[in-house]
Enzyme design. Structure first.
Site, mmCIF file in Angstrom:
data_model
loop_
_atom_site.group_PDB
_atom_site.id
_atom_site.type_symbol
_atom_site.label_atom_id
_atom_site.label_comp_id
_atom_site.label_asym_id
_atom_site.label_seq_id
_atom_site.Cartn_x
_atom_site.Cartn_y
_atom_site.Cartn_z
ATOM 1 N N SER A 262 2.381 -6.505 8.255
ATOM 2 C CA SER A 262 2.357 -7.975 8.224
ATOM 3 C C SER A 262 3.059 -8.518 6.986
ATOM 4 O O SER A 262 3.047 -9.730 6.760
ATOM 5 C CB SER A 262 0.908 -8.478 8.198
ATOM 6 O OG SER A 262 0.225 -8.056 9.343
ATOM 7 N N ARG B 223 9.226 1.300 4.290
ATOM 8 C CA ARG B 223 7.933 1.528 4.937
ATOM 9 C C ARG B 223 7.681 3.031 5.075
ATOM 10 O O ARG B 223 8.614 3.810 5.334
ATOM 11 C CB ARG B 223 7.974 0.877 6.323
ATOM 12 C CG ARG B 223 6.667 0.871 7.081
ATOM 13 C CD ARG B 223 5.672 -0.048 6.483
ATOM 14 N NE ARG B 223 4.570 -0.352 7.398
ATOM 15 C CZ ARG B 223 3.404 -0.863 6.984
ATOM 16 N NH1 ARG B 223 3.188 -1.114 5.707
ATOM 17 N NH2 ARG B 223 2.466 -1.141 7.844
ATOM 18 N N GLY C 299 -2.464 -9.469 1.531
ATOM 19 C CA GLY C 299 -3.544 -10.061 2.332
ATOM 20 C C GLY C 299 -3.613 -9.573 3.758
ATOM 21 O O GLY C 299 -4.195 -10.247 4.611
ATOM 22 N N THR D 181 -2.519 -4.830 -1.257
ATOM 23 C CA THR D 181 -1.061 -4.915 -1.339
ATOM 24 C C THR D 181 -0.687 -5.769 -2.553
ATOM 25 O O THR D 181 -1.549 -6.352 -3.193
ATOM 26 C CB THR D 181 -0.494 -5.502 -0.016
ATOM 27 O OG1 THR D 181 -0.860 -4.646 1.054
ATOM 28 C CG2 THR D 181 0.991 -5.757 -0.007
HETATM 29 N N1 GLY Z 1 -0.719 -2.501 4.929
HETATM 30 C C1 GLY Z 1 -0.617 -3.894 5.094
HETATM 31 C C2 GLY Z 1 0.602 -4.306 5.825
HETATM 32 O O1 GLY Z 1 1.565 -3.581 5.839
HETATM 33 O O2 GLY Z 1 0.641 -5.353 6.421
#
Ligand code: GLY
Length: 564
Positions: free
Chosen positions: A439, A94, A458, A367
């Site tokens: 998410s 991340r 999504g 994504t």
């Molecule tokens: N950027 C979408 C997520 O990380 O859920």
């Protein structure tokens, strides 16, 4: 690179308890990705003697080139890995907030959130994690060198890939942003407009950046030439990145969230994704009902009530686990689940404003996801992102790297009472070096007879899509059914069931409406086919049938392949 962390995390992988003692190997390998060129690259790498982890490196880097609106070297993601012995681990690549970030950096003088700063341009970009994950996988799990696994993506970057309808739609969606930066427009537009279908997009600078990653094992990206190119470009555009942000970036190796739903072993994303805890919480609540024997509108009511409660907890409790203590054990305990379940009325919707909490952000609908199974039984479920389509819109100068806008996944204004007078979202407040809440929910499901590998893009709807697929797996269906299921979604606030045109029949909508649910059928000016969301990529190994299945969501333009 980051030697101490790597050593610790490698040991961590080795000591994990196997999920099961299976020794059987699948009869075929399988790959499902969001782009046919990425699937092809995965096949090539498996064919060249690579394992699932090598294929994951090759596919991630190929998607970074051919699906630039979804993921990339300038972004991040989560890799759920399981080796043939059943040891599993989640690589957390991340993005992190630059050290000069601050809690109120997106608030204007009136204290309002300026979303154009959090979603567009240099201030919206977190420090990328994807290259660190590729290097880590090659070093610890792959069989092939990066010079081999990155070669196909380097070729795609040099020779180019053809623009598709999907590319055009996302480029149109963010056209003004792409036009804002010449470094971006000259790569992704043609004469400053959305290119026609078949137009070839070449990315020579990105090819060089990939070559350097292969040659220097990522050093160039985090501490060398590429780092300098990116920091200079971000600073020139008004951003706050420093060389030390890249140098200090740390890939994290996390223990996945695990649980059991009616005999199905679930292995899924750990924080800083909320996905795994929310998915498990919904499944725990639903394990108290016999959904197979429940009539359709009633079943949807119960599923929605489970979604409502789990998303409320997401909004209150979840953030980067290195900064906040998430009460995971409590949220997934039997006692807490029983309490949530007993608050569900069998025929009446619970208005969200009667459950104390805070607003959940409806995050980006972009994504990418891919799933891999190799013939030894190694598995990968990876969900990767640069957040909104084309991320921040800024290609960082000569690096050719399109930067993410993941900073928008933080709560830009925590501590402010919401419409219900409740204060929250502190857990996901912006802080230097912190990871924004996600998410993304790469997931494995497993029974004695069947193994599933799945996930989808999504935004905040990812978790409910994976939930619906898990329920379909439980019902005995196969990947082609999971990926094409009509979808519905509730996320606590707004207190609305959003659904694809054929997910809820008119009769069911009437029944749900009479229970007190507000419903919104998704619509698109381009027709029903566009009023759909998600792009699930899924694989199932049926051990009893000794057969492997793979499917790519018909909503996208991906491809799935079962390789003998
Ligand atoms: N950027 C979408 C997520 O990380 O859920």
């Amino acid at each position: 690179m980051h030697q101490k962390l790597l050593t610790l995390s490698y040991a961590f992988f080795l000591i994990l308890t196997p999920v099961s003692g299976h020794s059987q190997s699948p009869p075929s390998a399988a790959i499902a990705t969001a782009h046919p060129l990425a699937t092809k690259v995965g096949e090539q790498i498996l064919g060249a003697g690579g394992n699932a982890f090598d294929a994951a490196i090759a596919i991630s880097s190929a998607l970074a080139v051919v699906e630039p609106y979804s993921s990339g070297l300038g972004g991040g993601g989560f890799f759920l890995l399981q080796n043939k012995d059943g040891d599993n681990v989640m690589l957390d690549a991340r993005e992190t907030a630059p050290a000069k970030s601050s809690r109120d950096m997106y608030l204007d003088k009136e204290g309002k959130v300026n979303t154009s700063l959090s979603m567009e341009g240099p201030l919206s970009a977190g420090i990328p994690g994807l290259p660190a994950a590729l290097v880590y996988m090659a070093k610890h799990f792959g069989r092939l060198p990066l010079s081999v696994t990155l070669a196909p993506s380097i070729k795609y970057a040099q020779d180019g890939f053809e623009v598709t309808e999907r590319y055009r739609r996302w480029a149109q969606f963010r056209l003004k942003l792409l036009q804002r930066y010449p470094s971006t427009a000259q790569i992704f537009l043609h004469q400053n407009q959305v290119p026609p279908v078949g137009w070839v997009i070449k990315q020579h600078q990105l090819a060089r950046t990939l070559e350097k990653i292969a040659k220097t094992e990522g050093h160039s990206f985090y501490q060398g030439d590429t780092a300098k190119q990116m920091v200079d470009a971000v600073r020139d555009a008004g951003g706050i990145w420093q060389l030390s942000d890249l140098k200090n970036y740390q890939l994290k190796v996390r223990e996945p969230v695990t649980g059991n739903y009616n005999g199905i072993k679930v292995t899924t994303a750990a924080p800083p994704s909320s996905g795994g805890i929310v998915l498990m919480s919904m499944l725990n609540i639903l394990s108290g009902y016999d959904l197979d024997k429940t009539e359709p509108a009633q079943k949807k009511h119960l599923v929605v009530e489970a979604m409502r409660r789990a998303y409320r907890d997401r909004a209150i409790y979840m953030g980067d686990p290195d900064f906040v203590q998430i009460p995971t054990s409590r949220l997934l305990s039997k006692e807490y689940t029983d309490r949530l379940r007993s608050s569900i009325e069998s025929t009446i919707a619970t208005p969200s404003n009667t459950l104390p909490g805070i607003k959940t952000k409806d995050s980006s609908h972009h994504t990418t996801h891919f799933s891999i199974l190799d013939k030894s039984g190694n598995r990968v479920a990876a969900t990767l992102t640069i957040n909104y389509p084309f991320g921040s819109g800024l290609v960082a100068g000569d690096s050719g790297v399109l930067l993410n806008d993941e900073m928008d996944d933080f709560s830009a204004k925590p501590g402010e009472p919401n419409a219900y007078g409740l204060i929250g979202a502190e857990a996901n407040a912006i802080a230097a070096n912190k990871r924004p809440l996600s998410s993304m929910t790469p997931t494995f499901l497993e029974t004695d007879d069947r193994v599933a590998i799945l996930g989808t893009p999504g935004g905040s709807r990812i978790i409910t899509m994976v939930l619906l697929a898990a329920l379909d797996f439980k019902a005995g269906n196969k990947p082609d059914s999971w990926v094409s299921l009509s979808r519905y979604h509730h996320q606590y606030l707004p207190d609305i069931i959003f659904y694809e045109p054929d997910a809820i029949s008119e009769d069911e909508a009437k029944t749900l409406g009479a229970m007190g649910h507000e419903l919104k059928k998704l619509q698109s000016p381009y027709g029903d086919n566009q009023a759909r969301y998600g792009n699930m990529q899924a694989i199932m190994w049926d051990k009893k049938e000794n057969k492997v299945y793979a499917a790519s969501d018909p909503r996208g333009e991906g491809s799935a392949s079962v390789i003998k």
